[in-house]
Write an enzyme that holds these catalytic residues in place. Structure first.
Site, PDB file in Angstrom:
ATOM      1  N   GLY A  18      81.401-110.468   6.505  1.00 54.58           N
ATOM      2  CA  GLY A  18      80.385-111.521   6.406  1.00 54.58           C
ATOM      3  C   GLY A  18      78.980-110.975   6.578  1.00 54.58           C
ATOM      4  N   CYS A  45      88.142-105.674   8.243  1.00 51.27           N
ATOM      5  CA  CYS A  45      88.889-105.606   6.983  1.00 51.27           C
ATOM      6  C   CYS A  45      89.009-104.165   6.499  1.00 51.27           C
ATOM      7  CB  CYS A  45      88.195-106.474   5.939  1.00 51.27           C
ATOM      8  SG  CYS A  45      89.079-106.511   4.384  1.00 51.27           S
ATOM      9  N   LYS A  53      95.956-101.851   6.153  1.00 53.67           N
ATOM     10  CA  LYS A  53      97.227-102.601   6.141  1.00 53.67           C
ATOM     11  C   LYS A  53      97.880-102.531   4.759  1.00 53.67           C
ATOM     12  CE  LYS A  53      97.398-106.555   4.816  1.00 53.67           C
ATOM     13  NZ  LYS A  53      97.084-107.854   5.369  1.00 53.67           N
ATOM     14  N   TYR A 101      79.876 -98.732   1.962  1.00 52.39           N
ATOM     15  CA  TYR A 101      79.252 -99.903   2.589  1.00 52.39           C
ATOM     16  C   TYR A 101      77.882 -99.547   3.143  1.00 52.39           C
ATOM     17  CZ  TYR A 101      83.008-103.309   2.257  1.00 52.39           C
ATOM     18  OH  TYR A 101      83.910-104.224   1.779  1.00 52.39           O
ATOM     19  N   TYR A 182     100.767-114.068  10.344  1.00 46.28           N
ATOM     20  CA  TYR A 182     100.873-113.167   9.196  1.00 46.28           C
ATOM     21  C   TYR A 182     100.736-111.709   9.588  1.00 46.28           C
ATOM     22  CZ  TYR A 182      95.833-112.363   8.204  1.00 46.28           C
ATOM     23  OH  TYR A 182      94.520-111.971   8.248  1.00 46.28           O
ATOM     24  N   GLY A 266      97.822-113.216  18.176  1.00 50.18           N
ATOM     25  CA  GLY A 266      96.678-114.023  17.742  1.00 50.18           C
ATOM     26  C   GLY A 266      95.376-113.271  17.879  1.00 50.18           C
ATOM     27  N   GLU A 445     106.611-116.685 -15.461  1.00 44.11           N
ATOM     28  CA  GLU A 445     106.819-117.705 -16.493  1.00 44.11           C
ATOM     29  C   GLU A 445     107.537-118.937 -15.934  1.00 44.11           C
ATOM     30  OE1 GLU A 445     109.684-116.862 -19.741  1.00 44.11           O
ATOM     31  OE2 GLU A 445     110.229-115.064 -18.633  1.00 44.11           O
TER      32      GLU A 445
HETATM   33  C1  LIG Z   1      95.612-106.292  10.752  1.00 46.20           C
HETATM   34  C2  LIG Z   1      94.746-107.235   9.944  1.00 46.20           C
HETATM   35  C3  LIG Z   1      95.028-107.457   8.616  1.00 46.20           C
HETATM   36  C4  LIG Z   1      94.239-108.301   7.863  1.00 46.20           C
HETATM   37  N1  LIG Z   1      94.554-108.500   6.553  1.00 46.20           N
HETATM   38  C5  LIG Z   1      93.807-109.326   5.801  1.00 46.20           C
HETATM   39  C6  LIG Z   1      94.116-109.524   4.434  1.00 46.20           C
HETATM   40  O1  LIG Z   1      95.077-108.948   3.906  1.00 46.20           O
HETATM   41  N2  LIG Z   1      93.334-110.355   3.718  1.00 46.20           N
HETATM   42  C7  LIG Z   1      92.268-110.998   4.263  1.00 46.20           C
HETATM   43  O2  LIG Z   1      91.583-111.740   3.572  1.00 46.20           O
HETATM   44  N3  LIG Z   1      91.952-110.848   5.561  1.00 46.20           N
HETATM   45  C8  LIG Z   1      92.699-110.020   6.346  1.00 46.20           C
HETATM   46  N4  LIG Z   1      92.374-109.834   7.667  1.00 46.20           N
HETATM   47  C9  LIG Z   1      91.264-110.613   8.238  1.00 46.20           C
HETATM   48  C10 LIG Z   1      89.894-109.999   7.915  1.00 46.20           C
HETATM   49  O3  LIG Z   1      89.879-108.653   8.326  1.00 46.20           O
HETATM   50  C11 LIG Z   1      88.800-110.793   8.625  1.00 46.20           C
HETATM   51  O4  LIG Z   1      88.927-112.143   8.298  1.00 46.20           O
HETATM   52  C12 LIG Z   1      87.407-110.320   8.231  1.00 46.20           C
HETATM   53  O5  LIG Z   1      87.230-108.964   8.511  1.00 46.20           O
HETATM   54  C13 LIG Z   1      86.365-111.145   8.968  1.00 46.20           C
HETATM   55  O6  LIG Z   1      85.075-110.681   8.657  1.00 46.20           O
HETATM   56  P1  LIG Z   1      83.887-110.913   9.681  1.00 46.20           P
HETATM   57  O7  LIG Z   1      82.648-110.446   8.984  1.00 46.20           O
HETATM   58  O8  LIG Z   1      83.916-112.274  10.216  1.00 46.20           O
HETATM   59  O9  LIG Z   1      84.203-109.968  10.927  1.00 46.20           O
HETATM   60  P2  LIG Z   1      84.626-108.444  11.032  1.00 46.20           P
HETATM   61  O10 LIG Z   1      85.013-107.865   9.747  1.00 46.20           O
HETATM   62  O11 LIG Z   1      85.573-108.385  12.168  1.00 46.20           O
HETATM   63  O12 LIG Z   1      83.270-107.723  11.455  1.00 46.20           O
HETATM   64  C14 LIG Z   1      82.647-107.940  12.685  1.00 46.20           C
HETATM   65  C15 LIG Z   1      81.926-106.668  13.086  1.00 46.20           C
HETATM   66  O13 LIG Z   1      81.046-106.960  14.176  1.00 46.20           O
HETATM   67  C16 LIG Z   1      81.034-105.845  15.066  1.00 46.20           C
HETATM   68  N5  LIG Z   1      80.537-106.352  16.338  1.00 46.20           N
HETATM   69  C17 LIG Z   1      81.135-107.263  17.152  1.00 46.20           C
HETATM   70  N6  LIG Z   1      80.332-107.546  18.195  1.00 46.20           N
HETATM   71  C18 LIG Z   1      79.196-106.807  18.031  1.00 46.20           C
HETATM   72  C19 LIG Z   1      77.986-106.682  18.779  1.00 46.20           C
HETATM   73  N7  LIG Z   1      77.755-107.396  19.865  1.00 46.20           N
HETATM   74  N8  LIG Z   1      77.046-105.814  18.324  1.00 46.20           N
HETATM   75  C20 LIG Z   1      77.259-105.073  17.191  1.00 46.20           C
HETATM   76  N9  LIG Z   1      78.373-105.164  16.454  1.00 46.20           N
HETATM   77  C21 LIG Z   1      79.328-106.042  16.865  1.00 46.20           C
HETATM   78  C22 LIG Z   1      82.473-105.385  15.054  1.00 46.20           C
HETATM   79  O14 LIG Z   1      82.571-104.042  15.480  1.00 46.20           O
HETATM   80  C23 LIG Z   1      82.851-105.571  13.576  1.00 46.20           C
HETATM   81  O15 LIG Z   1      82.617-104.393  12.832  1.00 46.20           O
HETATM   82  C24 LIG Z   1      93.120-108.965   8.449  1.00 46.20           C
HETATM   83  C25 LIG Z   1      92.830-108.747   9.793  1.00 46.20           C
HETATM   84  C26 LIG Z   1      93.621-107.896  10.542  1.00 46.20           C
HETATM   85  C27 LIG Z   1      93.296-107.664  11.976  1.00 46.20           C
END
Ligand SMILES: Cc1cc2nc3c(=O)[nH]c(=O)nc-3n(C[C@H](O)[C@H](O)[C@H](O)COP(=O)(O)OP(=O)(O)OC[C@H]3O[C@@H](n4cnc5c(N)ncnc54)[C@H](O)[C@@H]3O)c2cc1C
Length: 455
Positions: A18, A45, A53, A101, A182, A266, A445
């Site tokens: 995000g 992710c 994964k 990235y 999941y 969870g 199909e």
């Molecule tokens: C094992 C696993 C498998 C998954 N598989 C899938 C899938 O197949 N398909 C799918 O759609 N989704 C999947 N997901 C879910 C997906 O990874 C998340 O929904 C997605 O990454 C959420 O994005 P986000 O930007 O909200 O947070 P994140 O990607 O978690 O990013 C948040 C970032 O903020 C950083 N951060 C946190 N606090 C601070 C702070 N105070 N200061 C600085 N940095 C900070 C963290 O280090 C992290 O890098 C999976 C998740 C897991 C755990």
């Protein structure tokens, strides 16, 4: 304060799905953007979620391919698997993605700071790495979620969470996976496919709460047939060290020994110690940041997107929310995310693909619900001898003929649901499905040839 009085226009906390999207789009609209990341750019992710994964899922499926080959005339010598190779190659790939990235952010004009950031008021954050205080016109919380160890199991610290399991030094011989969501289901499938004796234990009566029961039960049957031990309505009372093993005492009175235990019960929003109270940002009972339809918190200068809001815990949702936020706040193009229809996959083996409500939920929503369902043996299974059914189900609102849900179990279900998702999102009717010409011979199909309702 005038705009120019702030150090930046937008400060983003967290460079995951995000945050990265929001930063690039906002910078594209000319905003001065700074993004803080305490771990690795790319977030859950890329570093410890979807990407590694899925790579492990691919690895786990070769065993099926080798076994199935014999029926097609291939003689495959006894194959062996080398875990450290997979771990190292995964690491190379996520490092490559992390670099992309980072470059994309820098090229968009976003300043990356490798630091934890905490909020210190409605317009200020502190960078813990340097102690610097940055003022921002707008703050975006995109800190994601982390594995939760709740409900707490005595000895639970002997277990691993999903962040750690990717890199265990040795492939365990016996693995206990605790959880029924999941992530638990996917890891059980991965490790079983890699040849690990796998037990999946869940306190509920059925895997994948909220999913269609035919999917959840179909997957449970397939997992059992694949040799995964499935313990439902069972709890872990405690974990203890027993020599080099971990002993798990279960609610059924038995004690089992494992090499590793994965706790996948969870995920919780990442808001602890974030300084939300300094600005008065409201959270719910799970610690999730409460936002309105525009991602805005109760503090007008602070927004949140992605897992930290506890919406859907999916990357495409975090990306959409990040994009909508940047379009609305910096592009002057008000945009909202529609959360009502989310196609999604579970990368178990067999795979699941789903969009719309489960049959059980749809019954309450659509009094004239019509259900089409088929179970069949895929063509490939005829020669391979694999005895695992494909299941497809279409839910139709009889009042309008609209297809309101599709649920698929079988090879490439994730790929299929992405495409069916377009039709369902467009509001396709069952008649539209019926007039679509089949692609033969495929499994998909069946989706356009189902004619007789089962309910
Ligand atoms: C094992 C696993 C498998 C998954 N598989 C899938 C899938 O197949 N398909 C799918 O759609 N989704 C999947 N997901 C879910 C997906 O990874 C998340 O929904 C997605 O990454 C959420 O994005 P986000 O930007 O909200 O947070 P994140 O990607 O978690 O990013 C948040 C970032 O903020 C950083 N951060 C946190 N606090 C601070 C702070 N105070 N200061 C600085 N940095 C900070 C963290 O280090 C992290 O890098 C999976 C998740 C897991 C755990």
């Amino acid at each position: 304060m005038a705009n120019g009085d702030f150090d930046v226009d937008l400060f983003i906390i967290g460079a995951g799905s995000g945050g990265v999207r929001a930063g690039r789009i906002a910078a594209g609209y000319g905003a001065r953007v700074m993004i803080a990341e305490e771990s690795r750019v790319g977030g859950t992710c890329v570093i410890r979620g979807c990407v590694p994964k899925k790579l492990y899922v691919y690895a786990s499926r070769f065993q099926d391919a080798f076994a199935d080959a014999a029926g097609f005339g291939w003689n495959v010598p006894q194959a062996s698997f080398h875990w450290p190779t997979l771990v190292a190659n995964k690491e190379t790939e996520i490092t490559r993605l992390e670099g992309i990235y980072r470059r994309n952010l820098v090229n968009a004009g976003v300043e990356i700071v490798d630091s934890r950031a905490v909020i210190e008021g409605a317009h200020a954050v502190r960078l813990l790495a340097t102690g610097e205080r940055i003022t921002a016109k707008v703050i975006l919380i995109a800190t994601g979620a982390r594995p939760s160890l709740e409900p707490v199991i005595p000895g639970g610290e002997l277990g691993l969470v999903s962040d750690q399991i990717f890199d265990v030094p040795e492939l365990p011989r016996r693995l206990l996976v605790i959880g029924g969501g999941y992530i638990a289901v996917e890891f059980a499938g991965i490790f079983a496919g890699l040849g690990v004796e796998t037990t999946l234990l869940h306190r509920g009566p059925r895997l994948l709460r909220g999913f269609d029961h035919d999917l959840a039960e179909g997957l449970a049957a397939a997992y059992r047939a694949r040799g995964i031990e499935l313990l439902l309505e069972t709890r872990v009372e405690r974990l203890e060290r027993a020599g080099s093993d971990i002993a798990a005492t279960l609610s059924d009175g038995t004690t089992r020994r494992f090499d590793q235990v994965l706790v996948a019960t969870g995920r919780r929003p990442n808001t602890a110690g974030l300084g939300l109270e300094s600005a008065g940002v409201a959270t719910n009972e799970k610690g999730a940041v409460i936002v309105d339809a525009d991602g805005r918190t109760n503090v007008p200068s602070i927004y949140a997107v992605g897992d930290v809001t506890d919406h859907a815990h999916l990357t495409p949702i975090a990306i959409r929310e990040g994009q909508a936020f940047a379009e609305t706040v910096f592009g002057n193009r008000p945009t909202r995310v529609d959360h009502s229809l989310i196609p999604t996959a579970v990368f178990s083996t067999p795979e699941l693909g789903t969009i719309g409500p489960s049959e059980e939920a749809a019954r309450a929503l659509y009094p004239a619900l019509v259900v089409y369902r088929t179970r069949f043996r895929a063509m490939k299974a005829t020669l391979s001898g694999r005895d695992e059914p494909v299941m497809m189900k279409i839910l139709v609102d009889g009042a309008t003929d609209k297809v309101i849900g599709v649920h698929i179990m079988g090879e490439a279900a994730g790929e299929m649901i992405q495409l069916v998702g377009i039709a369902v999102t467009m509001g396709a009717t069952k008649a539209d499905f019926d007039r679509t010409i089949a692609v033969h011979p495929t499994a998909a199909e069946e989706l356009v040839t189902l004619r007789t309702p089962v309910a």
